[in-house]
Design a protein around this motif. Structure first.
Motif, PDB file in Angstrom:
ATOM      1  N   THR A  21       0.869  -1.175   0.000  1.00 43.17           N
ATOM      2  CA  THR A  21       0.000   0.000   0.000  1.00 43.17           C
ATOM      3  C   THR A  21       0.906   1.224   0.000  1.00 43.17           C
ATOM      4  O   THR A  21       2.027   1.154   0.488  1.00 43.17           O
ATOM      5  N   ARG A  33      -6.217   1.841   6.519  1.00 41.12           N
ATOM      6  CA  ARG A  33      -6.174   1.187   5.204  1.00 41.12           C
ATOM      7  C   ARG A  33      -7.571   0.701   4.803  1.00 41.12           C
ATOM      8  O   ARG A  33      -7.950   0.755   3.638  1.00 41.12           O
ATOM      9  N   ASP A  34      -8.371   0.240   5.779  1.00 38.85           N
ATOM     10  CA  ASP A  34      -9.749  -0.166   5.475  1.00 38.85           C
ATOM     11  C   ASP A  34     -10.516   0.992   4.832  1.00 38.85           C
ATOM     12  O   ASP A  34     -11.273   0.792   3.882  1.00 38.85           O
ATOM     13  N   ASN A  43      -9.302   1.286   1.267  1.00 41.03           N
ATOM     14  CA  ASN A  43      -9.770   0.145   0.466  1.00 41.03           C
ATOM     15  C   ASN A  43     -11.271   0.220   0.214  1.00 41.03           C
ATOM     16  O   ASN A  43     -11.758  -0.143  -0.864  1.00 41.03           O
ATOM     17  N   GLY A  80     -12.061   1.910  -2.622  1.00 36.71           N
ATOM     18  CA  GLY A  80     -11.544   1.232  -3.813  1.00 36.71           C
ATOM     19  C   GLY A  80     -10.123   1.641  -4.162  1.00 36.71           C
ATOM     20  O   GLY A  80      -9.681   1.498  -5.290  1.00 36.71           O
ATOM     21  N   GLU A  81      -9.374   2.173  -3.148  1.00 39.61           N
ATOM     22  CA  GLU A  81      -7.998   2.647  -3.396  1.00 39.61           C
ATOM     23  C   GLU A  81      -6.992   1.849  -2.585  1.00 39.61           C
ATOM     24  O   GLU A  81      -7.303   1.352  -1.499  1.00 39.61           O
ATOM     25  N   ASP A  82      -5.743   1.791  -3.115  1.00 43.16           N
ATOM     26  CA  ASP A  82      -4.647   1.195  -2.339  1.00 43.16           C
ATOM     27  C   ASP A  82      -3.714   2.277  -1.812  1.00 43.16           C
ATOM     28  O   ASP A  82      -2.653   1.980  -1.274  1.00 43.16           O
ATOM     29  N   ASP A 115      -8.300   9.723   4.789  1.00 43.20           N
ATOM     30  CA  ASP A 115      -8.573   8.363   5.290  1.00 43.20           C
ATOM     31  C   ASP A 115      -8.134   8.258   6.744  1.00 43.20           C
ATOM     32  O   ASP A 115      -8.847   7.716   7.592  1.00 43.20           O
TER      33      ASP A 115
END
Ligand code: ADE
Length: 333
Positions: free
Chosen positions: A198, A227-228, A231, A234-236, A242
């Motif tokens: 990531t 990170r959730d 994600n 729809g992104e890494d 975020d």
């Protein structure tokens, strides 16, 4: 036997295992400890000897288990991981010790919680690599001495002071783990991001680091939740939006304080008028175990300078009032 091995890992912990650095050079922070261990491990390897027994102590989540795995890896030994309170009987310890091979590492987590009878068997095992067990025979008690392979005991504890002196005296190496700096936690978060394939904005990384209580385990947990959020979009790639959204959702404040920390400070300030208040009274008022407060919560509150320990009890410092935006009557300002 298997019940003694650490079978309590969850799926989040499996991530934790793969996140663990394998060698000392990959381990971030704890410079003095790392410098010392590098010499002690290097010297033991040169002499073709087992490493002296190692005691690692300090607040939870700072990497004691990770270091035990690294020590095993660097010493080319296999590691057996057990939890102190799970070794209930001397026979449990005997069965673990007799299965070791020369040069293996026995990691005992929470070693301060070993039952006393088990601890006493450990003394001769550590000192002479000898298992001395008293067996009851018809004719009376008899001690059996069984040699065991030379091994290295790595003990971990959050409370070095709770270790009995005979046990403490048998560790040749004692190292304290300290809270990590924000920069060190940022390095750990960046490393974790790479492991998870990531990418993360510098600002997001700083935000996680600032709220991780100087503790890698917390940083890695926060990282997963942040990170959730990425994600879910729809992104890494993790942005500071975020990070802020996740950290607010998790109710982690700007200093990394959680609900219990806040309740601790509010209770000292409001119910006990800023203190001093004894640990037991405070624990009862908050509804937490005093040992948990002492081991898990207080070290970081002390480090931040939000509380002080005095001979008469705990007090909230002016910084605590400022952080909670409270005046000395406990009202918001
Ligand atoms: N993961 C957890 N603790 C770590 C550390 N000190 N260095 C690198 N990765 C880690």
């Amino acid at each position: 036997m298997d019940r003694l091995l650490d079978a309590s890992r969850t799926s989040d912990d499996i991530g934790e295992v793969s996140l663990r650095p394998q060698v000392l050079t990959e381990y971030i922070g704890q410079k003095d400890l790392k410098d010392n261990l590098t010499v002690f491990i290097g010297a033991a390897l040169k002499r073709n000897e087992t490493l002296d027994h190692v005691l690692l102590y300090g607040p939870p989540g700072l990497g004691k288990t990770t270091l035990a795995y690294i020590i095993a890896n660097e010493m080319h030994g296999e590691i057996t991981v057990v939890n102190g309170p799970a070794i209930e009987k001397t026979g449990d310890l005997a069965s673990i010790l007799t299965k070791l091979k020369p040069g293996d590492i026995l990691f005992i987590d929470e070693i301060h919680r070993l039952p006393r009878v088990v601890e006493e068997v450990l003394y001769s095992a550590m000192e002479d690599f000898m298992l001395s067990i008293v067996v009851q025979r018809d004719a009376g008690a008899k001690t059996i001495n069984v040699p065991i392979p030379p091994f290295t005991l790595v003990g971990a504890t959050t409370r070095a002071g709770d270790l009995s002196s005979p046990l403490r005296a048998r560790f040749g190496i004692m190292e304290k783990l300290n809270f990590y700096t924000i920069d060190e936690i940022k390095d750990i978060v960046n490393r974790t991001a790479r492991v998870f394939q990531t990418t993360i904005d510098e600002e997001a990384c700083t935000e996680i680091a600032k709220r991780s209580r100087g503790t890698p385990r917390i940083a890695n947990r926060l990282f997963r939740r942040v990170r959730d959020f990425a994600n879910f979009r729809g992104e890494d790639h993790i942005t500071s939006d975020d990070a802020i959204a996740a950290l607010n959702a998790l109710k982690v404040d700007s200093l990394g304080l959680d609900d219990v920390d806040i309740k601790y400070l509010n209770t000292v300030i409001e119910r006990f008028k800023g203190g001093p208040v004894g640990l037991e009274s405070l624990a009862a008022a908050i509804g937490e175990e005093s040992m948990n407060l002492e081991d898990v919560y207080e070290p970081y509150l002390l480090q931040l300078g939000l509380i002080d320990r005095t001979p008469r009890g705990r007090i909230a410092t002016p910084l605590a009032y400022k952080h909670l935006k409270k005046d000395h009557q406990g009202s918001l300002f």
